[in-house]
Write a protein that holds these residues in place. Structure first.
Motif, mmCIF file in Angstrom:
data_model
loop_
_atom_site.group_PDB
_atom_site.id
_atom_site.type_symbol
_atom_site.label_atom_id
_atom_site.label_comp_id
_atom_site.label_asym_id
_atom_site.label_seq_id
_atom_site.Cartn_x
_atom_site.Cartn_y
_atom_site.Cartn_z
ATOM 1 N N VAL A 35 1.893 4.442 -10.935
ATOM 2 C CA VAL A 35 1.091 3.279 -11.316
ATOM 3 C C VAL A 35 1.552 2.694 -12.645
ATOM 4 N N ASN A 36 1.921 1.411 -12.619
ATOM 5 C CA ASN A 36 2.193 0.649 -13.830
ATOM 6 C C ASN A 36 1.458 -0.683 -13.724
ATOM 7 N N ARG A 37 0.150 -0.572 -13.606
ATOM 8 C CA ARG A 37 -0.747 -1.729 -13.553
ATOM 9 C C ARG A 37 -2.095 -1.279 -14.079
ATOM 10 N N GLU A 38 -3.029 -2.174 -14.183
ATOM 11 C CA GLU A 38 -4.268 -1.830 -14.874
ATOM 12 C C GLU A 38 -5.224 -1.002 -14.021
ATOM 13 N N ASP A 39 -5.013 -0.953 -12.700
ATOM 14 C CA ASP A 39 -5.929 -0.206 -11.849
ATOM 15 C C ASP A 39 -5.197 0.252 -10.591
ATOM 16 N N LEU A 40 -5.826 1.154 -9.828
ATOM 17 C CA LEU A 40 -5.209 1.647 -8.598
ATOM 18 C C LEU A 40 -5.132 0.559 -7.537
ATOM 19 N N LEU A 41 -6.034 -0.404 -7.609
ATOM 20 C CA LEU A 41 -5.990 -1.590 -6.752
ATOM 21 C C LEU A 41 -6.093 -2.822 -7.624
ATOM 22 N N SER A 64 0.864 -1.178 0.000
ATOM 23 C CA SER A 64 0.000 0.000 0.000
ATOM 24 C C SER A 64 0.898 1.225 0.000
ATOM 25 N N SER A 65 0.707 2.137 -0.956
ATOM 26 C CA SER A 65 1.633 3.265 -1.038
ATOM 27 C C SER A 65 0.990 4.480 -1.690
ATOM 28 N N TRP A 66 1.279 5.653 -1.097
ATOM 29 C CA TRP A 66 0.938 6.931 -1.710
ATOM 30 C C TRP A 66 2.184 7.557 -2.330
ATOM 31 N N ALA A 67 3.201 6.730 -2.530
ATOM 32 C CA ALA A 67 4.460 7.201 -3.137
ATOM 33 C C ALA A 67 4.899 6.211 -4.203
ATOM 34 N N VAL A 68 3.961 5.797 -5.057
ATOM 35 C CA VAL A 68 4.255 4.845 -6.119
ATOM 36 C C VAL A 68 3.578 5.319 -7.402
#
Length: 397
Positions: free
Chosen positions: A268-274, A262-266
């Motif tokens: 995104v390189n995936r299909e969704d935020l979760l 879980s991170s607010w310092a990443v």
């Protein structure tokens, strides 16, 4: 056809989530559709009154959406017999005090999570609500996301065989606030104000894991404050005292291993935020907020490690979409409708304050694990025992 009207005190809905998800997309959407429709043709109509500490914000929100009732006096609202439900979406530090007042006033309770700033306090609220005999519920919105509903469908069908592991990736880059405004309120990054990603997100992970895969029995967690300073809503620099990332491993009943970042310092390189990937002996699946892809054993490719040639596989093309097969409404709205039925008709609603306390418990144990740098057992049985003790004490009175 009869209409059951329920007065709903909505405290703290001037914030982003309270306004968008609970007021506009839930309560106002329910009113626009004519209420919660019942099989016999009757309906349940919520009648909101907005409450907040800052008059200009509450008044402006009420006027913007044509809501007649608003107030800055919570005590007066609680004293009004027409208001039968108290909903709380305030900052965590303010929630427990207001919930105690609402329970003492005999109001049915529905609230955001975390339900309190500590596990002990969250258990106290659960006990008080049970002793008062008021119906109570906690928002557990991610259970009603289309992607997770599809994932639950796969679990219930036995698609995975024996579930081996779960990998969860959540987060995105929250701007520091200097050259670009941040997407989250500044209090999220101050421990003294109830901030921190562990406190915020582990309440979600608890109910997701418990309801989809099995009860959490142990946790190992490392928290980090990656960004040491940020700028608040007024452009003032402040020190970050709360964790903005957490790297956890959970053990579930049956030996399922869960890895959760879980991170607010990443970035995104995936299909969704979760994204949640589940691997089992018979198949695997990856779910996002709305979509879910699956790969059965018979459709699993057979890659061979060979770094000397270009990768010959399009791995993502080997997965199949899990179809909708139903219409998906807003997850917050769906749970609101279930809760309103629970209050008006007594229909089942399992996501109560006791369930909310489990999330606070996991957050505290994760923080303890981080501090002590070790695995921590999660004594879920103790929660149930405390619940039975509370019920027995209430019956004795």
């Amino acid at each position: 056809m009869a209409q059951i009207k329920l007065g709903v005190i909505m405290n703290g809905v001037t914030g982003r989530m309270g306004t968008n998800q609970h007021l506009i997309r839930s309560i106002l959407a329910i009113r626009k559709q004519g209420g919660v429709m019942l099989p016999n043709g009757d309906s349940i109509m919520p009648e909101p009154i907005l409450v907040g500490r800052q008059e200009h914000k509450v008044k402006a929100l009420a006027e913007a959406h044509g809501i007649e009732k608003w107030s800055t006096n919570l005590d007066e609202c609680l004293a009004d017999e027409e208001n039968v439900i108290y909903f709380d979406a305030q900052m965590t530090n303010f929630r427990a005090h207001s919930l105690r007042k609402a329970i003492a006033a005999g109001k049915h309770i529905y609230c955001e999570k975390p339900t309190a700033g500590s596990f002990e306090e969250s258990m106290e609220l659960a006990r008080l609500a049970r002793q008062a005999g008021v119906k109570n519920g906690v928002v557990q919105d991610k259970l009603f996301l289309p992607g997770l509903l599809k994932l639950k469908r796969l679990v219930d069908s036995g698609f995975f065989g024996k579930i081996l592991s779960v990998r969860m990736e959540f987060g995105y880059w929250v701007f520091e606030g200097d050259w670009q405004p941040g997407q989250r309120p500044s209090w999220n990054y101050r421990k003294e104000d109830g901030g921190g990603i562990i406190v915020d997100m582990f309440a979600h992970w608890r109910y997701v894991l418990d309801n989809l895969f099995g009860n959490v029995v142990a946790v190992s967690c490392l928290g980090v404050t990656h960004i040491p300073k940020r700028w608040d809503e007024n452009g003032s620099e402040y020190e970050c005292t709360a964790d903005d990332a957490a790297y956890a491993t959970f053990e579930l009943e049956g030996g399922i291993v869960v890895q959760a970042n879980s991170s607010w310092a990443v970035r995104v390189n995936r299909e969704d935020l979760l994204t949640i990937q589940v691997d089992g002996t018979e198949g695997s699946a990856v779910a996002g907020l709305r979509e879910c892809k699956a790969q059965h054993r018979i459709n699993t490719g057979k890659p061979v490690w060979n770094p000397d040639i270009p990768n010959p596989f399009d791995f993502r093309a080997q997965w199949e979409e899990v179809p909708d097969n139903q219409l998906f409404d807003n997850g917050f709205k769906v749970q609101w409708e279930l809760y309103l039925k629970h209050v008006a008709l007594g229909t089942p609603f399992p996501w109560d304050l006791l369930e909310g306390a489990k999330g606070t418990q996991l957050s505290e144990l994760a923080l303890q694990s981080w501090q002590e740098r070790r695995w921590i057992e999660v004594p879920e049985l103790n929660i149930r025992e405390e619940s039975r003790d509370a019920e027995a004490a209430s019956a004795a009175k």
